[in-house]
Design an enzyme around this catalytic site. Sequence first.
Site, PDB file in Angstrom:
ATOM      1  N   GLY A 217     -63.185 112.752  42.448  1.00  0.00           N
ATOM      2  CA  GLY A 217     -62.686 114.039  41.954  1.00  0.00           C
ATOM      3  C   GLY A 217     -62.743 114.002  40.446  1.00  0.00           C
ATOM      4  O   GLY A 217     -63.577 113.296  39.878  1.00  0.00           O
TER       5      GLY A 217
ATOM      6  N   CYS B 170     -65.137 115.592  35.798  1.00  0.00           N
ATOM      7  CA  CYS B 170     -66.549 115.336  35.488  1.00  0.00           C
ATOM      8  C   CYS B 170     -67.453 115.226  36.712  1.00  0.00           C
ATOM      9  O   CYS B 170     -68.402 116.003  36.839  1.00  0.00           O
ATOM     10  CB  CYS B 170     -66.669 114.079  34.639  1.00  0.00           C
ATOM     11  SG  CYS B 170     -65.969 114.295  32.997  1.00  0.00           S
TER      12      CYS B 170
HETATM   13  N1  LIG Z   1     -62.684 114.214  30.291  1.00  0.00           N
HETATM   14  C1  LIG Z   1     -63.556 113.211  30.418  1.00  0.00           C
HETATM   15  O1  LIG Z   1     -63.242 112.130  30.930  1.00  0.00           O
HETATM   16  C2  LIG Z   1     -64.976 113.372  29.930  1.00  0.00           C
HETATM   17  C3  LIG Z   1     -65.795 112.243  29.812  1.00  0.00           C
HETATM   18  C4  LIG Z   1     -67.101 112.405  29.353  1.00  0.00           C
HETATM   19  C5  LIG Z   1     -67.568 113.671  29.052  1.00  0.00           C
HETATM   20  N2  LIG Z   1     -66.751 114.753  29.210  1.00  0.00           N
HETATM   21  C6  LIG Z   1     -67.272 116.080  28.853  1.00  0.00           C
HETATM   22  O2  LIG Z   1     -66.752 116.435  27.568  1.00  0.00           O
HETATM   23  C7  LIG Z   1     -66.515 117.847  27.503  1.00  0.00           C
HETATM   24  C8  LIG Z   1     -65.061 118.102  27.151  1.00  0.00           C
HETATM   25  O3  LIG Z   1     -64.254 117.615  28.204  1.00  0.00           O
HETATM   26  P1  LIG Z   1     -62.678 117.480  28.062  1.00  0.00           P
HETATM   27  O4  LIG Z   1     -62.197 116.830  29.296  1.00  0.00           O
HETATM   28  O5  LIG Z   1     -62.356 116.884  26.734  1.00  0.00           O
HETATM   29  O6  LIG Z   1     -62.262 119.043  28.052  1.00  0.00           O
HETATM   30  P2  LIG Z   1     -60.836 119.672  27.759  1.00  0.00           P
HETATM   31  O7  LIG Z   1     -60.758 120.880  28.604  1.00  0.00           O
HETATM   32  O8  LIG Z   1     -59.779 118.636  27.832  1.00  0.00           O
HETATM   33  O9  LIG Z   1     -60.931 120.117  26.229  1.00  0.00           O
HETATM   34  C9  LIG Z   1     -61.744 121.132  25.762  1.00  0.00           C
HETATM   35  C10 LIG Z   1     -61.095 121.709  24.493  1.00  0.00           C
HETATM   36  O10 LIG Z   1     -62.025 122.621  23.902  1.00  0.00           O
HETATM   37  C11 LIG Z   1     -61.273 123.708  23.346  1.00  0.00           C
HETATM   38  N3  LIG Z   1     -62.179 124.844  23.120  1.00  0.00           N
HETATM   39  C12 LIG Z   1     -62.756 125.654  24.030  1.00  0.00           C
HETATM   40  N4  LIG Z   1     -63.549 126.560  23.415  1.00  0.00           N
HETATM   41  C13 LIG Z   1     -63.484 126.282  22.096  1.00  0.00           C
HETATM   42  C14 LIG Z   1     -64.090 126.863  20.931  1.00  0.00           C
HETATM   43  N5  LIG Z   1     -64.960 127.870  21.027  1.00  0.00           N
HETATM   44  N6  LIG Z   1     -63.793 126.340  19.735  1.00  0.00           N
HETATM   45  C15 LIG Z   1     -62.921 125.307  19.620  1.00  0.00           C
HETATM   46  N7  LIG Z   1     -62.323 124.722  20.677  1.00  0.00           N
HETATM   47  C16 LIG Z   1     -62.597 125.211  21.889  1.00  0.00           C
HETATM   48  C17 LIG Z   1     -60.193 123.951  24.382  1.00  0.00           C
HETATM   49  O11 LIG Z   1     -59.119 124.695  23.871  1.00  0.00           O
HETATM   50  C18 LIG Z   1     -59.823 122.520  24.766  1.00  0.00           C
HETATM   51  O12 LIG Z   1     -58.784 122.020  23.957  1.00  0.00           O
HETATM   52  C19 LIG Z   1     -66.946 118.401  28.866  1.00  0.00           C
HETATM   53  O13 LIG Z   1     -68.263 118.831  28.774  1.00  0.00           O
HETATM   54  C20 LIG Z   1     -66.845 117.196  29.783  1.00  0.00           C
HETATM   55  O14 LIG Z   1     -67.704 117.283  30.884  1.00  0.00           O
HETATM   56  C21 LIG Z   1     -65.463 114.633  29.621  1.00  0.00           C
END
Ligand SMILES: NC(=O)c1ccc[n+]([C@@H]2O[C@H](COP(=O)([O-])OP(=O)(O)OC[C@H]3O[C@@H](n4cnc5c(N)ncnc54)[C@H](O)[C@@H]3O)[C@@H](O)[C@H]2O)c1
Length: 429
Positions: A255, A258
């Site tokens: 789950g 990602c």
């Molecule tokens: N969470 C993980 O473990 C992980 C690991 C590797 C890659 N990723 C990838 O990294 C990316 C981010 O994931 P996450 O878990 O950190 O997401 P998240 O939802 O925790 O954070 C995203 C942030 O982006 C902000 N945001 C949205 N639109 C915006 C804008 N236009 N300007 C400024 N800020 C904005 C949101 O308010 C939020 O705080 C995704 O593509 C995810 O697939 C995540």
Amino acid sequence: MNITVVGTGYVGLVTAAVFAHLGNQVCGLDIDRKKIKTLTAGKIPFYEPGLQDLVKKTINNGNLKFCDDYKTAIPQAEIIFICVGTPPKINGDYDLKYVFDAAKAIAKSIKKYTLIVIKSTVPPSTGGKLQEIIKKQTRIPFDIASCPEFLREGCAVADSFHPSRIVIGTGSWKAKELLLKLHQPLEAPRVLCDVASAQLIKYAANAFLATKISFINSIALLCDKIGADILKVSEGLGLDPRIGRSFLNAGLGYGGSCFPKDIWALISFAARQDYDFDFLKKVDQINKAQIDYFIQKIKDVFVGNLKGKTLTLLGLSFKPGTDDLREARSLLVIDKLLKIGAKLRATDPVAIPAARRLKLGVELFQNPYEALTGAHALLLITEWSAYLTLDYLKIKKLMRDPVIIDGRNFLPAYELKKIGFIYRGIGTK
Ligand SMILES: NC(=O)c1ccc[n+]([C@@H]2O[C@H](COP(=O)([O-])OP(=O)(O)OC[C@H]3O[C@@H](n4cnc5c(N)ncnc54)[C@H](O)[C@@H]3O)[C@@H](O)[C@H]2O)c1
């Protein structure tokens, strides 16, 4: 170096704090004003071990600040990391709205040559699209690069200081040099490639790990049919260095924010390239079916009748070490069990506040003993190590029926059976 990180979620906040700790001047930019207020006060809005201290330390030494305004955060940046979310649409297709919004806003505010790096997980065509979007808005020179993120929630800080690899995808010599310089203090193999290859590495990595999980779950089903033991099969399989032991734990499946979304996105992306990624569709299908398989195990113990039975979920987060509930298996289990009339309770070491916000229709308890008092069955959903050291003799006395259905094959089956529990795992004897 002067860096701005756009999006201060799980990835952005860790990226910002780590680069600040390495001596850069970093600004974390987010459109969520409440989050920026919390971060500026040195608090972090989610659970991630070690992150709070790192954020506080780097704010205090003046290297890290936060801001909600592109006009303030963008002009001075030499490198901008886009770390916004890429959640799936309802139909599972990828949604790049936040990435494109961020790119447009960046383009309006850059004042000098800037390197724009995509860290969000995006399909391999996104680099070209960003180039077009930004070029439409500005004549100022810029480069696009991709540095996909491989950190794991629960050990994100350690993963960022000790990455398995640093992937730098760009067609620009200048961008490559800047990113090599920025990452210089981090020891890890470098993979230098074009933008599309970098982005495909990230999708392929998650698809491969998900495949391992669905594969071992299929073998576990076979174990159940023939009375073999998946724990031994995984052990024997994992000792083959060509295969490796990780991601060979049978159970409720994958789950999180990602794996599911990235698998769906890769299937959609492949379809757009006229390739039917049938293989991955099957991986996803097997993963979805694990929930029904788990529920059938509970039904088998109670001869089909779960209506009015009190069932306690141990663990809600999608994996241990985090309070992240995005695409958590617990949510699917809860949804299905509520539909068949079970009364549900749940406990989790850190995810209770996040679960309260979701209004799940489940009684929530911080204390596992309270959650289990009077329960007909214990459902192990998340393999938090704290659940290994509970007093199961006491729990047996508190529960109405001594039944454990272990969705992660995590608890000590032999000992639990010895003290009188009816124990069922996935593919275990
Ligand atoms: N969470 C993980 O473990 C992980 C690991 C590797 C890659 N990723 C990838 O990294 C990316 C981010 O994931 P996450 O878990 O950190 O997401 P998240 O939802 O925790 O954070 C995203 C942030 O982006 C902000 N945001 C949205 N639109 C915006 C804008 N236009 N300007 C400024 N800020 C904005 C949101 O308010 C939020 O705080 C995704 O593509 C995810 O697939 C995540």
